[in-house]
Design a protein around this motif. Structure first.
Motif, PDB file in Angstrom:
ATOM      1  N   ALA A  63     -61.958 -20.507 -23.133  1.00 59.88           N
ATOM      2  CA  ALA A  63     -62.019 -21.746 -24.000  1.00 59.88           C
ATOM      3  C   ALA A  63     -63.542 -21.622 -25.006  1.00 59.88           C
ATOM      4  CB  ALA A  63     -62.157 -22.868 -22.930  1.00 59.88           C
ATOM      5  N   GLU A  64     -64.126 -20.663 -24.554  1.00 58.78           N
ATOM      6  CA  GLU A  64     -65.509 -20.813 -25.402  1.00 58.78           C
ATOM      7  C   GLU A  64     -65.589 -19.914 -26.487  1.00 58.78           C
ATOM      8  OE1 GLU A  64     -67.821 -22.614 -24.164  1.00 58.78           O
ATOM      9  OE2 GLU A  64     -66.762 -22.977 -22.169  1.00 58.78           O
ATOM     10  N   ARG A  65     -64.730 -20.499 -27.399  1.00 60.67           N
ATOM     11  CA  ARG A  65     -64.434 -19.839 -28.705  1.00 60.67           C
ATOM     12  C   ARG A  65     -65.626 -20.183 -29.605  1.00 60.67           C
ATOM     13  NH1 ARG A  65     -60.532 -15.793 -28.450  1.00 60.67           N
ATOM     14  NH2 ARG A  65     -59.437 -16.446 -26.596  1.00 60.67           N
ATOM     15  N   THR A  66     -66.308 -21.364 -29.524  1.00 56.72           N
ATOM     16  CA  THR A  66     -67.286 -21.647 -30.529  1.00 56.72           C
ATOM     17  C   THR A  66     -68.812 -20.662 -30.110  1.00 56.72           C
ATOM     18  OG1 THR A  66     -66.672 -23.802 -30.758  1.00 56.72           O
ATOM     19  CG2 THR A  66     -69.069 -23.250 -31.181  1.00 56.72           C
ATOM     20  N   ALA A  67     -68.964 -20.535 -28.808  1.00 60.40           N
ATOM     21  CA  ALA A  67     -70.186 -19.683 -28.766  1.00 60.40           C
ATOM     22  C   ALA A  67     -69.570 -18.272 -28.611  1.00 60.40           C
ATOM     23  CB  ALA A  67     -70.390 -19.996 -27.090  1.00 60.40           C
TER      24      ALA A  67
ATOM     25  N   ILE B 283     -50.602 -21.858 -34.010  1.00 52.51           N
ATOM     26  CA  ILE B 283     -51.807 -22.490 -34.230  1.00 52.51           C
ATOM     27  C   ILE B 283     -52.372 -22.047 -32.791  1.00 52.51           C
ATOM     28  CG2 ILE B 283     -53.134 -24.192 -34.601  1.00 52.51           C
ATOM     29  CD1 ILE B 283     -51.417 -23.446 -37.008  1.00 52.51           C
ATOM     30  N   SER B 284     -53.797 -21.554 -32.809  1.00 53.35           N
ATOM     31  CA  SER B 284     -54.522 -21.244 -31.637  1.00 53.35           C
ATOM     32  C   SER B 284     -55.303 -22.495 -31.296  1.00 53.35           C
ATOM     33  CB  SER B 284     -55.247 -20.162 -31.701  1.00 53.35           C
ATOM     34  OG  SER B 284     -55.961 -19.850 -30.562  1.00 53.35           O
ATOM     35  N   ILE B 285     -55.500 -22.896 -30.361  1.00 57.21           N
ATOM     36  CA  ILE B 285     -56.210 -24.241 -29.744  1.00 57.21           C
ATOM     37  C   ILE B 285     -56.964 -23.879 -28.464  1.00 57.21           C
ATOM     38  CG2 ILE B 285     -54.471 -25.887 -30.776  1.00 57.21           C
ATOM     39  CD1 ILE B 285     -53.788 -26.706 -28.075  1.00 57.21           C
ATOM     40  N   ASP B 286     -58.204 -24.402 -28.231  1.00 60.43           N
ATOM     41  CA  ASP B 286     -59.011 -24.406 -27.575  1.00 60.43           C
ATOM     42  C   ASP B 286     -59.646 -25.913 -27.063  1.00 60.43           C
ATOM     43  OD1 ASP B 286     -62.097 -24.005 -28.292  1.00 60.43           O
ATOM     44  OD2 ASP B 286     -60.711 -23.565 -29.849  1.00 60.43           O
ATOM     45  N   GLY B 287     -60.526 -25.824 -26.006  1.00 61.85           N
ATOM     46  CA  GLY B 287     -61.339 -26.866 -25.735  1.00 61.85           C
ATOM     47  C   GLY B 287     -60.514 -28.253 -25.068  1.00 61.85           C
ATOM     48  N   GLY B 288     -61.472 -28.984 -24.345  1.00 64.73           N
ATOM     49  CA  GLY B 288     -61.040 -30.273 -23.879  1.00 64.73           C
ATOM     50  C   GLY B 288     -59.621 -30.802 -23.536  1.00 64.73           C
ATOM     51  N   VAL B 289     -59.193 -31.437 -24.488  1.00 64.27           N
ATOM     52  CA  VAL B 289     -57.816 -31.895 -24.006  1.00 64.27           C
ATOM     53  C   VAL B 289     -56.712 -30.761 -24.250  1.00 64.27           C
ATOM     54  CG1 VAL B 289     -57.881 -34.304 -24.567  1.00 64.27           C
ATOM     55  CG2 VAL B 289     -57.367 -32.896 -26.240  1.00 64.27           C
ATOM     56  N   SER B 290     -56.976 -29.531 -24.699  1.00 62.66           N
ATOM     57  CA  SER B 290     -55.974 -28.455 -24.939  1.00 62.66           C
ATOM     58  C   SER B 290     -55.625 -28.004 -23.511  1.00 62.66           C
ATOM     59  CB  SER B 290     -56.511 -27.462 -25.780  1.00 62.66           C
ATOM     60  OG  SER B 290     -57.802 -26.654 -24.904  1.00 62.66           O
ATOM     61  N   ARG B 291     -56.547 -28.214 -22.243  1.00 63.72           N
ATOM     62  CA  ARG B 291     -56.257 -27.732 -21.045  1.00 63.72           C
ATOM     63  C   ARG B 291     -55.199 -28.646 -20.315  1.00 63.72           C
ATOM     64  NH1 ARG B 291     -61.976 -27.236 -21.270  1.00 63.72           N
ATOM     65  NH2 ARG B 291     -62.421 -29.302 -20.109  1.00 63.72           N
ATOM     66  N   SER B 292     -54.713 -29.662 -21.089  1.00 67.41           N
ATOM     67  CA  SER B 292     -53.570 -30.433 -20.498  1.00 67.41           C
ATOM     68  C   SER B 292     -52.318 -29.873 -20.962  1.00 67.41           C
ATOM     69  CB  SER B 292     -53.587 -31.981 -20.808  1.00 67.41           C
ATOM     70  OG  SER B 292     -52.400 -32.687 -20.850  1.00 67.41           O
ATOM     71  N   PRO B 293     -51.574 -29.374 -20.171  1.00 69.02           N
ATOM     72  CA  PRO B 293     -50.358 -28.799 -20.312  1.00 69.02           C
ATOM     73  C   PRO B 293     -49.385 -29.732 -21.022  1.00 69.02           C
ATOM     74  CG  PRO B 293     -50.816 -28.023 -18.312  1.00 69.02           C
ATOM     75  CD  PRO B 293     -51.608 -29.088 -18.635  1.00 69.02           C
ATOM     76  N   TYR B 294     -49.426 -31.015 -20.789  1.00 66.72           N
ATOM     77  CA  TYR B 294     -48.540 -32.237 -21.407  1.00 66.72           C
ATOM     78  C   TYR B 294     -48.949 -32.257 -22.782  1.00 66.72           C
ATOM     79  CZ  TYR B 294     -46.707 -36.699 -22.379  1.00 66.72           C
ATOM     80  OH  TYR B 294     -45.828 -37.798 -22.712  1.00 66.72           O
TER      81      TYR B 294
ATOM     82  N   ALA C 152     -65.922 -21.248 -34.079  1.00 68.29           N
ATOM     83  CA  ALA C 152     -64.497 -21.291 -33.284  1.00 68.29           C
ATOM     84  C   ALA C 152     -63.825 -20.823 -34.065  1.00 68.29           C
ATOM     85  CB  ALA C 152     -64.284 -22.570 -32.786  1.00 68.29           C
ATOM     86  N   LEU C 153     -63.577 -21.025 -35.328  1.00 68.27           N
ATOM     87  CA  LEU C 153     -62.717 -20.092 -36.572  1.00 68.27           C
ATOM     88  C   LEU C 153     -62.835 -18.494 -36.114  1.00 68.27           C
ATOM     89  CD1 LEU C 153     -60.416 -20.731 -38.303  1.00 68.27           C
ATOM     90  CD2 LEU C 153     -62.029 -20.402 -40.241  1.00 68.27           C
ATOM     91  N   TYR C 154     -63.952 -18.284 -36.005  1.00 68.11           N
ATOM     92  CA  TYR C 154     -64.180 -16.751 -36.303  1.00 68.11           C
ATOM     93  C   TYR C 154     -64.013 -16.136 -34.645  1.00 68.11           C
ATOM     94  CZ  TYR C 154     -66.557 -12.366 -37.667  1.00 68.11           C
ATOM     95  OH  TYR C 154     -67.026 -11.155 -37.996  1.00 68.11           O
ATOM     96  N   GLY C 155     -64.429 -17.224 -33.713  1.00 67.75           N
ATOM     97  CA  GLY C 155     -64.238 -16.677 -32.351  1.00 67.75           C
ATOM     98  C   GLY C 155     -62.770 -16.495 -31.967  1.00 67.75           C
ATOM     99  N   HIS C 156     -61.799 -17.267 -32.740  1.00 67.84           N
ATOM    100  CA  HIS C 156     -60.565 -17.059 -32.434  1.00 67.84           C
ATOM    101  C   HIS C 156     -59.711 -15.876 -32.970  1.00 67.84           C
ATOM    102  CE1 HIS C 156     -58.809 -20.684 -30.323  1.00 67.84           C
ATOM    103  NE2 HIS C 156     -59.994 -21.351 -30.826  1.00 67.84           N
ATOM    104  N   GLY C 157     -60.557 -15.191 -33.858  1.00 69.61           N
ATOM    105  CA  GLY C 157     -60.189 -13.971 -34.699  1.00 69.61           C
ATOM    106  C   GLY C 157     -59.465 -14.198 -35.949  1.00 69.61           C
TER     107      GLY C 157
END
Length: 473
Positions: free
Chosen positions: A416-420, A386-397, A229-234
């Motif tokens: 969201a598929e940064r790991t793959a 900080i770049s975030i993805d996945g799961g609860v990151s989809r909640s704007p709150y 995921a770190l690599y996938g986020h660039g």
């Protein structure tokens, strides 16, 4: 060129197909069982995971290369001759090795383990799990005596069975507690201390060194999921960081070409980010043990129907009303490393409902994540956002609350598929090509509420009460 990336995670196996034209899409996802046979034990069926990888690859269709991302510290034993698993997969969340590690600590070896591996004595990592298998699974002991025992993280099992390569990658090996963080090789003294036969472990390779073939298609790259995921986020340069919210929440920040061994004193974990064949790039890592798994608990407990129930709240923050939820279902990881910590809810009032508990749970995940970001920032400067993805990151709150309580700019990635994608990008790199990253500016959340410092103090008081709870008389 088309590349299939297998993301074999804690709760599902998925395959993403990416190409050099910039397309990237998950084409198949399969969930698998996670069992809890006893308190503290978390297991999976190796045969089910292997079958799901086969099905996922079949759904991908013809591709030119394969990348594999694995779930990290989860591990097992299998027979070199038959290929059959001799133990269940012991999942990274499993804490059965706590007593054995406590005994090692009493023997005074914690500092030596940390100096060699960069890791603390914690059930999270693979070394004590593999030693437990040898001690406790008769079939594994018999295979060892017969010279047929193989031990490793799940990736080594998949690669052995599917691609004919009994190997692992340097980033994954750095998560076991058996690899020397400076040399990038299995450490004989660490293996001796934990009681793991070094001859039963897979070969360690650079992440893009090649890992055999599946049906004639080369497995060009392999890597542990969070580094993928770190690599996938660039993220490529020191200070660039990401947080992935899956079963747990894991923050990684690139540090450079030198092992960041001093990070352990701050409760962080030095780790190999990747090795592209010209030496390791290192990172520091901190994890929240329960993020998505805490949400799943809320669903099982009838507090929510699904993740959609966590996407927005009209009322003020729960913590501002005195309600705090510390979601320490698997104990606390960085920076506390207290696996005896227990979940805790404080401040319930008669007029509160399950909506309030959901809100406090979401805030608890954010507070624990903010603790990790504070620890990383104290150790090494971070990039502006900080770049975030996945799961609860989809909640704007959640994303806004994390920005507020951490005091940092948080960018939620739409793709969201940064790991793959990271595994696919590494496979492309192994073939001498670059995959164009998804066009994804995402949504930026900046700190907005000046009450966050008081909120963190409230949460910290609650967190203190949950520490050591499972070991209390």
């Amino acid at each position: 060129m088309r590349i299939a990336a297998i993301d074999q995670g804690t709760t599902s196996t998925r395959v993403l197909v990416a190409d050099t034209a910039g397309r990237a899409e998950v084409v198949h996802t399969l969930r698998h069982a996670v069992t809890y046979p006893q308190p503290g034990r978390v297991e999976q069926d190796a045969a089910e995971l292997l079958a799901n990888i086969r099905l996922a690859l079949a759904a991908a269709g013809p591709v030119d290369a394969i990348g594999l991302a694995n779930q990290g510290e989860s591990c097992l034993a299998w027979d070199a001759a038959s290929g059959e698993a001799l133990s269940p997969v012991i999942v990274w969340q499993d804490t059965r090795t706590g007593p054995a590690l406590a005994e090692m600590a009493r023997q005074g070896v914690a500092d030596e383990v940390a100096a060699r591996s960069g890791l603390p004595l914690d059930p999270y990592f693979s070394a004590a799990k593999l030693a437990w298998i040898i001690r406790s699974v008769p079939a594994a002991a018999a295979a060892l005596k017969a010279g047929r025992l193989r031990l490793g993280t799940t990736d080594a099992y998949f690669l052995d069975r599917l691609a004919g390569a009994f190997a692992t990658d340097r980033a994954t090996a750095s998560r076991t507690g058996l690899m020397n963080i400076a040399t990038g090789a299995w450490d004989p003294e660490l293996c001796r201390m934990f009681g793991v036969p070094i001859e039963c472990l897979p070969e360690i390779r650079a992440n893009t060194a090649g890992f055999g073939q599946i049906g004639g298609t080369p497995v060009a790259a392999a890597i542990v999921d969070q580094q993928a995921a770190l690599y996938g986020h660039g993220c490529r340069h020191p200070g660039e960081a990401k947080i992935t919210f899956g079963t747990g929440a894991f923050a990684l920040a690139v540090t450079g070409a030198t092992p960041p061994l001093t990070a352990l004193a701050a409760g962080l974990v030095p780790t190999v980010a990747w090795d592209l064949g010209d030496g390791p790039v290192y990172a520091i890592d901190g994890g929240v043990q329960d993020a998505g798994s805490a949400i799943e608990w809320a669903v099982r407990a009838g507090l929510a129907d699904d993740m959609a129930d966590f996407t927005g709240f009209a009322s003020p923050p729960a913590v501002a009303r005195g309600l705090v939820f510390v979601p320490a279902f698997s104990g606390l990881g960085c920076p506390h490393w207290d696996r005896s910590a227990s979940p805790l809810i404080l401040g319930l009032q008669p007029d509160m409902t399950r909506i309030d508990i959901r809100q406090a749970l979401l805030e608890g995940i954010a507070f624990l994540t903010a603790d990790i970001l504070a620890a990383i920032t104290a150790h090494a400067p971070l990039a502006a956002e900080i770049s975030i993805d996945g799961g609860v990151s989809r909640s704007p709150y959640f994303a806004q609350f994390l920005a507020d309580c951490s005091g940092m700019a948080i960018r939620v990635r739409g793709f969201a598929e940064r790991t793959a994608f990271g595994a696919a990008a590494l496979a492309a790199h192994a073939l001498g090509m670059d995959l164009p990253g998804p066009a994804d500016a995402g949504v930026l959340h900046t700190p907005q509420d000046d009450r966050a410092e008081a909120w963190r103090a409230t949460f910290a008081r609650a967190q203190e009460r949950c520490l050591g709870w499972r070991s209390a008389p």
